[in-house]
Design a protein around this motif. Sequence first.
Motif, PDB file in Angstrom:
ATOM      1  N   ALA A 204       0.818  -1.218   0.000  1.00 41.47           N
ATOM      2  CA  ALA A 204       0.000   0.000   0.000  1.00 41.47           C
ATOM      3  C   ALA A 204       0.845   1.257   0.000  1.00 41.47           C
ATOM      4  N   ALA A 205       2.088   1.148   0.490  1.00 40.58           N
ATOM      5  CA  ALA A 205       2.998   2.304   0.510  1.00 40.58           C
ATOM      6  C   ALA A 205       3.555   2.611  -0.882  1.00 40.58           C
ATOM      7  N   LYS A 206       3.395   1.689  -1.821  1.00 36.06           N
ATOM      8  CA  LYS A 206       3.823   1.837  -3.217  1.00 36.06           C
ATOM      9  C   LYS A 206       5.315   2.199  -3.346  1.00 36.06           C
ATOM     10  N   PRO A 207       6.189   1.391  -2.748  1.00 35.47           N
ATOM     11  CA  PRO A 207       7.631   1.650  -2.891  1.00 35.47           C
ATOM     12  C   PRO A 207       8.146   1.141  -4.234  1.00 35.47           C
ATOM     13  N   ASP A 208       9.359   1.578  -4.581  1.00 40.81           N
ATOM     14  CA  ASP A 208       9.996   1.074  -5.804  1.00 40.81           C
ATOM     15  C   ASP A 208      10.495  -0.360  -5.630  1.00 40.81           C
ATOM     16  N   ALA A 209      10.802  -0.748  -4.387  1.00 40.22           N
ATOM     17  CA  ALA A 209      11.377  -2.064  -4.142  1.00 40.22           C
ATOM     18  C   ALA A 209      11.064  -2.495  -2.710  1.00 40.22           C
ATOM     19  N   MET A 210      11.324  -3.770  -2.422  1.00 39.79           N
ATOM     20  CA  MET A 210      11.126  -4.334  -1.086  1.00 39.79           C
ATOM     21  C   MET A 210      12.453  -4.886  -0.565  1.00 39.79           C
ATOM     22  N   LEU A 211      12.648  -4.803   0.757  1.00 38.73           N
ATOM     23  CA  LEU A 211      13.818  -5.406   1.397  1.00 38.73           C
ATOM     24  C   LEU A 211      13.346  -6.325   2.504  1.00 38.73           C
ATOM     25  N   ILE A 212      13.806  -7.593   2.467  1.00 39.16           N
ATOM     26  CA  ILE A 212      13.442  -8.588   3.470  1.00 39.16           C
ATOM     27  C   ILE A 212      14.667  -8.925   4.306  1.00 39.16           C
ATOM     28  N   ALA A 213      14.603  -8.658   5.602  1.00 33.76           N
ATOM     29  CA  ALA A 213      15.716  -8.967   6.509  1.00 33.76           C
ATOM     30  C   ALA A 213      15.381 -10.225   7.287  1.00 33.76           C
ATOM     31  N   GLY A 214      15.502 -11.357   6.593  1.00 33.59           N
ATOM     32  CA  GLY A 214      15.275 -12.659   7.201  1.00 33.59           C
ATOM     33  C   GLY A 214      16.464 -13.561   6.925  1.00 33.59           C
ATOM     34  N   ALA A 215      16.391 -14.792   7.372  1.00 31.00           N
ATOM     35  CA  ALA A 215      17.503 -15.722   7.165  1.00 31.00           C
ATOM     36  C   ALA A 215      16.956 -17.115   6.890  1.00 31.00           C
ATOM     37  N   GLY A 216      17.704 -17.877   6.084  1.00 30.00           N
ATOM     38  CA  GLY A 216      17.339 -19.256   5.805  1.00 30.00           C
ATOM     39  C   GLY A 216      15.933 -19.386   5.241  1.00 30.00           C
ATOM     40  N   THR A 217      15.214 -20.414   5.712  1.00 34.37           N
ATOM     41  CA  THR A 217      13.861 -20.656   5.218  1.00 34.37           C
ATOM     42  C   THR A 217      12.923 -19.506   5.568  1.00 34.37           C
ATOM     43  N   GLY A 218      13.196 -18.822   6.684  1.00 35.18           N
ATOM     44  CA  GLY A 218      12.331 -17.727   7.114  1.00 35.18           C
ATOM     45  C   GLY A 218      12.337 -16.541   6.176  1.00 35.18           C
ATOM     46  N   ALA A 219      13.354 -16.430   5.335  1.00 39.72           N
ATOM     47  CA  ALA A 219      13.423 -15.317   4.391  1.00 39.72           C
ATOM     48  C   ALA A 219      12.479 -15.517   3.210  1.00 39.72           C
ATOM     49  N   ALA A 220      12.071 -16.746   2.982  1.00 39.28           N
ATOM     50  CA  ALA A 220      11.242 -17.040   1.808  1.00 39.28           C
ATOM     51  C   ALA A 220       9.790 -16.589   1.989  1.00 39.28           C
ATOM     52  N   LEU A 221       9.281 -16.635   3.214  1.00 41.16           N
ATOM     53  CA  LEU A 221       7.861 -16.363   3.448  1.00 41.16           C
ATOM     54  C   LEU A 221       7.412 -14.988   2.952  1.00 41.16           C
ATOM     55  N   PRO A 222       8.064 -13.881   3.339  1.00 46.61           N
ATOM     56  CA  PRO A 222       7.610 -12.586   2.814  1.00 46.61           C
ATOM     57  C   PRO A 222       7.722 -12.487   1.298  1.00 46.61           C
ATOM     58  N   HIS A 223       8.769 -13.100   0.741  1.00 46.78           N
ATOM     59  CA  HIS A 223       8.978 -13.015  -0.712  1.00 46.78           C
ATOM     60  C   HIS A 223       7.850 -13.736  -1.458  1.00 46.78           C
ATOM     61  N   THR A 224       7.552 -14.959  -1.059  1.00 46.24           N
ATOM     62  CA  THR A 224       6.498 -15.703  -1.752  1.00 46.24           C
ATOM     63  C   THR A 224       5.134 -15.031  -1.549  1.00 46.24           C
ATOM     64  N   THR A 225       4.929 -14.445  -0.367  1.00 44.39           N
ATOM     65  CA  THR A 225       3.661 -13.754  -0.110  1.00 44.39           C
ATOM     66  C   THR A 225       3.514 -12.529  -0.996  1.00 44.39           C
ATOM     67  N   LEU A 226       4.602 -11.782  -1.176  1.00 44.21           N
ATOM     68  CA  LEU A 226       4.574 -10.623  -2.067  1.00 44.21           C
ATOM     69  C   LEU A 226       4.165 -11.029  -3.477  1.00 44.21           C
ATOM     70  N   ARG A 227       4.743 -12.111  -3.978  1.00 41.74           N
ATOM     71  CA  ARG A 227       4.416 -12.558  -5.332  1.00 41.74           C
ATOM     72  C   ARG A 227       2.965 -13.065  -5.398  1.00 41.74           C
TER      73      ARG A 227
END
Length: 378
Positions: A204-227
């Motif tokens: 909703a903030a309409k940024p140009d890009a996203m940054l995920i500060a996670g590690a290992g398997t936990g880093a995948a969740l926000p990325h897959t949710t975004l897609r």
Amino acid sequence: MKPQSIRLTLPALLLAAGLAHAEVTVGVSISSTGPSASLGIPQKNTMPFLPETIGGEKIRYILMDDASDPTQGTKVARRFVTEDKVDIILGSSSVAPSIAISEVADESQTVQLAFSPIELKPGRGAWTYRLAQPVKLMADAVATRAQANGVKSIAFIGFADAYGETWLKEFTSAALAKGIRILATERYARSDTSVTAQVLKMMAAKPDAMLIAGAGTGAALPHTTLRERGYTGPVYHTHGAATRDLIRIGGKAVNGAILPAGPVIVAEQLPADSAPRKPGLDYVNRYEKQYGPGTRTQFGAHPYDAGLVLQRIVPVALKHAKPGTPEFRKALRDALESERDIVVSHGVLNYTAQDHFGFDNRGRVMLTIDNGNWKLLK
């Protein structure tokens, strides 16, 4: 807990007088069980690759599992310095036990080579040096790449713990210097199974890009949710995500992800004149011959790098004192701060009294995921 003593030494050689050489004793605390086992297991696997002798002296490694727990890390470290009389401590794999070990290192005046990028309170850590790159170095790499890609604004989501907060702090500073605005900041727990609410706020903030500060398997969740929610823009990650777990869990959704990492992850792709290319290839070839193609991790390479550091500082310290003495431990610390350009698989180290990380820009690379494989970005 019983220690697992690994004697990676050549057969005992007696001197003409009938006395054996003194051993250099190295205590190694690794999180091979507990929440950080994914970091500690490849480090434990790397131990047989460390040198058996240095400067004519045998090296004895005493390996113990701190179970990813700071209380256990303290117990292990105290055993090292009181019972085993170690000359140097390696470890731990994760932040909490590494910090606990640093307290004992200070009290006993024993050098610690930490495998995690721990931040210590002012006045602490005089005997602690890191073999993992500082977050600041990696955050700057992400901000620099984002600026080069034309990113003017970004939304952040990170673990609700020290890792996520450190990344938010360092990236905020790096982004400001590059003219990048942070439009939204969200957190999530390592154990969360859904981040839909946070992702919707970021979008909703309409940024140009996203940054995920996670590690290992936990880093995948926000990325897959975004897609899944229809976001098609660029997604950046941190060096904690530079594992095969991200690719395995994220699948096609993480294709195109951009992230920093230690050079060893793509040792074969480094330029011929890159300093860490040779030790990186040596480590990768040894490790993957033993454990299979694609099994390398940047975490597993830290003990290997510790071995390279020992090969530089032990001969220097031996000129000033004998192993097993306070004078030898001090000589090891002095050698760490006086030796220049210690080349390891993760970069080039130049420790000083003020800088106990020692890395410069040669300690980082930027990668993307290209059809399930790491690809070095030029």
